[in-house]
Motif scaffolding. Structure first.
Motif, PDB file in Angstrom:
ATOM      1  N   UNK A  37      33.131 -28.200  23.700  1.00  0.00           N
ATOM      2  CA  UNK A  37      32.262 -27.672  24.740  1.00  0.00           C
ATOM      3  C   UNK A  37      31.066 -26.910  24.190  1.00  0.00           C
ATOM      4  N   UNK A  38      31.039 -26.767  22.880  1.00  0.00           N
ATOM      5  CA  UNK A  38      29.938 -26.017  22.281  1.00  0.00           C
ATOM      6  C   UNK A  38      28.739 -26.933  22.090  1.00  0.00           C
ATOM      7  N   UNK A  39      27.782 -26.841  22.988  1.00  0.00           N
ATOM      8  CA  UNK A  39      26.536 -27.578  22.808  1.00  0.00           C
ATOM      9  C   UNK A  39      25.410 -26.563  22.733  1.00  0.00           C
ATOM     10  N   UNK A  40      24.329 -26.980  22.172  1.00  0.00           N
ATOM     11  CA  UNK A  40      23.221 -26.054  22.006  1.00  0.00           C
ATOM     12  C   UNK A  40      22.708 -25.582  23.363  1.00  0.00           C
ATOM     13  N   UNK A  41      22.628 -26.493  24.313  1.00  0.00           N
ATOM     14  CA  UNK A  41      22.134 -26.107  25.640  1.00  0.00           C
ATOM     15  C   UNK A  41      23.084 -25.133  26.315  1.00  0.00           C
ATOM     16  N   UNK A  42      24.365 -25.468  26.244  1.00  0.00           N
ATOM     17  CA  UNK A  42      25.360 -24.614  26.862  1.00  0.00           C
ATOM     18  C   UNK A  42      25.315 -23.209  26.255  1.00  0.00           C
ATOM     19  N   UNK A  43      25.257 -23.172  24.954  1.00  0.00           N
ATOM     20  CA  UNK A  43      25.199 -21.906  24.246  1.00  0.00           C
ATOM     21  C   UNK A  43      23.960 -21.120  24.654  1.00  0.00           C
ATOM     22  N   UNK A  44      22.842 -21.809  24.729  1.00  0.00           N
ATOM     23  CA  UNK A  44      21.600 -21.140  25.121  1.00  0.00           C
ATOM     24  C   UNK A  44      21.728 -20.572  26.534  1.00  0.00           C
ATOM     25  N   UNK A  45      22.286 -21.357  27.423  1.00  0.00           N
ATOM     26  CA  UNK A  45      22.432 -20.915  28.804  1.00  0.00           C
ATOM     27  C   UNK A  45      23.264 -19.628  28.851  1.00  0.00           C
TER      28      UNK A  45
END
Lengths: 222, 222
Positions: A37-45
């Motif tokens: 579940x660790x994606x760059x977008x998710x993390x940024x959000x």
DNA sequence: GTGAGTTTCTATACATGTAAAGAAAGTAGC
DNA sequence: GCTACTTTCTTTACATGTATAGAAACTCAC
């Protein structure tokens, strides 16, 4: 990359997020929902920023994972009481690293990246190299010995966890199963002989035995 | 997946491309332009089809790479004259596999996938297991021994080639370099002692020595 | 021939990592 | 205040693997 102790006032636009915040948030995601579940977008959000902003604090996703591993090691890798006997000390040091790594299954993507050289792991490397030297190896052979131990350890974890992952998200027969099914006993008698027990034998955890063998072999004068 | 020897006429829309064609074309791309250029779209274009059509002949890209490795092994993995002495036979068999694998650097993405169990490699596995048994190990310990050898071999290749790749596409100092630079000699004396020689020592190819040590260790009665 | 069933192929869409360009927000020298 | 410079952040865009839906091209039973 930011300079931690700038002599004068920091130049440029002041950062709104820090590398530490990135790592911490990433860790939380990985811990609660898994590395998938660790994606760059998710993390940024989660941080309240944009994906590309992260790239000012982390070179790329792989580096982020390496940093996560470092962080993990720094928090959980306890230095155990090591035996006084050097040979046994080597074994215990390596086994401790192995155990810690095997416990985080998302490690595979990172493990191949480099030696495991987080600061917290260096102590274990020291113990291994020192043990080998105390057993009589010259320093350069001790370094080679450490590398052999690392190859074995990393290989075990990578192969094992990838095999496990594959088993979970795929039910179709693996190559291995097919290969063993079509096995010709006249050409490959030993494999035919153990074919039935191959899977259970392979499932057994024999890291320690292999490690002991390797260390013994490294220490026997040739 | 297509049934090679269907008893009656094939059902359904007749295929316009075959798995073999996919693999062959993929191999050509990899050989001439490197694995980095192998994308599903590119491959489809080369074949004169669409990316998604490939997925009827290959489960996904990873499987395609595994098939490529199999293909590579089947074409280039020659069975050498093996020594009669079992211990030496084990070493030569493992080293041959290692050499073949080390020669194709794109292998890393695949190697972690599973045991190397392409049909053409099974003969080598047989030789190793057989050698271990002839040296006196009971069959199940021989299988464990083979696994240890495989872990060591796969680990060496994965770690080494990934490190090499990283070195080429990145000039910034690695963690290892930074860690060694900040190294505290009072806490980690051995590492401090060898710090200067670490990089060259690490660059040396010591696969064979490590393998010999491991095999020796596996064969020494405990 | 017609309809059902089966397999292969096409079109479209989406999530992901990240490159590229430039806007934003600060400091330093004047 | 103004300009130059630096760093951080935003926007947009692209390549990639692959999911999904359905069209196309066959065989078979009738």
């Amino acid at each position: 990359m930011p300079q931690p102790s700038a002599p004068r006032k920091a130049l440029g636009r002041p950062p709104r997020i820090s590398r530490e915040e990135v790592i911490e948030t990433a860790r939380r995601i990985v811990d609660t929902e898994g590395v998938g579940r660790l994606t760059m977008r998710r993390l940024a959000m989660e941080i309240g920023s944009t994906a590309m902003a992260l790239y000012h604090h982390v070179r790329n996703k792989e580096e982020l994972l390496v940093l996560l591993l470092d962080d993990y090691a720094a928090r959980t890798l306890q230095r155990p009481e090591l035996p006084a006997q050097p040979r046994e000390r080597i074994v215990v040091a390596a086994a401790t690293i192995h155990e810690a790594l095997a416990a985080c299954p998302w490690i595979v993507e990172v493990l191949t990246a480099d030696d495991l050289m987080s600061t917290s792991a260096l102590w274990f490397v020291e113990q291994i190299v020192d043990g080998l030297v105390e057993c009589g190896l010259p320093p350069e052979r001790a370094v080679h010995g450490y590398r052999a131990i690392w190859y074995y350890t990393a290989g075990e974890i990578v192969v094992r966890t990838t095999a496990a992952r594959r088993r979970t998200d795929d039910d179709r027969p693996t190559y291995r199963e097919r290969a063993f099914a079509e096995l010709d006993p006249s050409e490959l008698p030993r494999l035919a002989q153990v074919a039935d027990h191959w899977a259970p034998l392979t499932a057994e955890d024999t890291y320690l035995e292999g490690l002991r063998a390797l260390v013994d072999g490294l220490l026997t004068p040739r």
